[in-house]
Design an enzyme around this catalytic site. Structure first.
Site, PDB file in Angstrom:
ATOM      1  N   CYS B  95       3.445  -1.411  -2.283  1.00 53.70           N
ATOM      2  CA  CYS B  95       2.243  -0.682  -1.859  1.00 53.70           C
ATOM      3  C   CYS B  95       1.102  -1.645  -2.124  1.00 53.70           C
ATOM      4  O   CYS B  95       0.747  -1.878  -3.286  1.00 53.70           O
ATOM      5  CB  CYS B  95       2.032   0.616  -2.639  1.00 53.70           C
ATOM      6  SG  CYS B  95       0.384   1.333  -2.357  1.00 53.70           S
ATOM      7  N   CYS B  98      -2.163   0.431  -3.730  1.00 51.70           N
ATOM      8  CA  CYS B  98      -2.187   0.948  -5.102  1.00 51.70           C
ATOM      9  C   CYS B  98      -0.767   1.035  -5.652  1.00 51.70           C
ATOM     10  O   CYS B  98      -0.248   0.055  -6.196  1.00 51.70           O
ATOM     11  CB  CYS B  98      -2.932   2.277  -5.188  1.00 51.70           C
ATOM     12  SG  CYS B  98      -2.425   3.541  -3.997  1.00 51.70           S
ATOM     13  N   SER B  99      -0.098   2.180  -5.474  1.00 54.56           N
ATOM     14  CA  SER B  99       1.205   2.356  -6.112  1.00 54.56           C
ATOM     15  C   SER B  99       2.015   3.434  -5.398  1.00 54.56           C
ATOM     16  O   SER B  99       2.825   4.107  -6.030  1.00 54.56           O
ATOM     17  CB  SER B  99       1.003   2.742  -7.580  1.00 54.56           C
ATOM     18  OG  SER B  99       0.107   3.841  -7.668  1.00 54.56           O
ATOM     19  N   CYS B 100       1.821   3.606  -4.095  1.00 51.71           N
ATOM     20  CA  CYS B 100       2.551   4.633  -3.348  1.00 51.71           C
ATOM     21  C   CYS B 100       4.048   4.331  -3.425  1.00 51.71           C
ATOM     22  O   CYS B 100       4.470   3.183  -3.258  1.00 51.71           O
ATOM     23  CB  CYS B 100       2.060   4.689  -1.906  1.00 51.71           C
ATOM     24  SG  CYS B 100       0.315   5.176  -1.806  1.00 51.71           S
TER      25      CYS B 100
END
Lengths: 97, 189
Positions: B95, B98-100
């Site tokens: 991602c 961010c951190s999907c």
């Protein structure tokens, strides 16, 4: 996955607000991405993104958040070590019910 | 109490008072992601796909529905895509924003997945990143990098290792690692 309890709490708050539709999933991802871009550590960025969106939506305001933060610190300082901290322990609470 | 602890408690207490969050829901969320949801779910999906060609087809066509067949879904899994490694193609997920991450099948992401280094380098130099995980691919294997977002999150179906033809699905699931479903490692026996 969480190094400290506050990280789990901040995670749960953002997820709960998205579950309820108070915050939008994509808005949160964009805000988190922006905070990470400014070089924050991951969970600091998570918390900053959460605060930013809540302020933008008018759900919290920085002044009351600062005041409530100070109340928690006063409450913690007045609580014997090992006991759970509650806002009732804030020595100034009676004057600001 | 440290400033950050007090800050989060302040946020929580204000939001609870205003009725935007329910303390029981917060506890449930933490319990779910600390203890109940993790990469064993994804390994179950992969092992099923390895042993049931019709399931693999459904997983390729509509991963969200195929994952739901096994009882997994919800937050962070509203729109899933499964990408299948082969002898010619290797898939890697990142991602960049961010951190999907596909929570229902993998739980919450590891620290390295959220790091600035991985998020930028996975796209720019995926083979170098893979090598740092000990994954060295032949030159004729194409590396495809997929950018997970809040709208679409990817699950890698790694290649089934040779010599496992007679293994039951639960034994196969036990060798499928989290990293192999992100694409940073292969599955080996």
């Amino acid at each position: 996955m969480f190094d400290e309890p506050w990280q789990a709490s901040a995670f749960a708050l953002a997820v709960a607000l998205q579950d309820r539709g108070v915050l939008d999933r994509r808005d949160f991802a964009v805000a988190l991405g922006g905070e990470l871009e400014s070089g924050h550590d991951y969970w600091d960025a998570w918390l900053a993104a959460l605060e930013q969106l809540l302020a933008e939506h008018g759900l919290t305001n920085p002044g009351s958040l600062d005041e409530r933060t100070a109340a928690w610190r006063r409450a913690a300082a007045a609580t014997p070590h090992g006991s759970p901290v509650t806002l009732d322990a804030d020595p100034q609470r009676l004057r600001h019910p | 109490m440290r400033a950050v602890d007090a800050r989060v408690r302040a946020l929580e207490s204000i939001l609870v008072e205003k009725g935007y969050v329910d303390p029981a829901a917060l506890d449930e969320i933490i319990e779910t992601y600390q203890h109940r949801v993790g990469p064993r779910n994804g390994a179950h999906v992969v092992a099923r796909a390895w042993t049931d060609p019709a399931y693999a087809e459904r997983l390729a066509a509509d991963a969200t529905a195929a994952v739901a067949e096994l009882g997994y879904g919800g937050r962070g899994g509203e729109h899933l895509a499964a990408v299948f490694n082969s002898a010619r193609e290797h898939h890697l997920v990142v991602c960049t924003l961010c951190s999907c991450y596909p929570w229902p099948v993998l739980g919450l992401p590891p620290v390295w997945y959220k790091s600035p280094a991985y998020r930028s380098r996975a796209v720019l130099e995926p083979r170098a990143v893979l090598a740092e995980f000990g994954t060295v691919l032949d030159d004729d294997v194409a590396v495809r990098v997929h950018d997970s977002t809040s709208e679409l999150r990817y699950l890698v179906v790694p290649q089934r290792p040779a010599g496992t033809d007679d293994w039951p699905a639960d034994a196969l699931a036990a060798i499928v690692s989290r990293d192999s479903m992100i694409g940073t490692r292969l599955v080996s026996v």
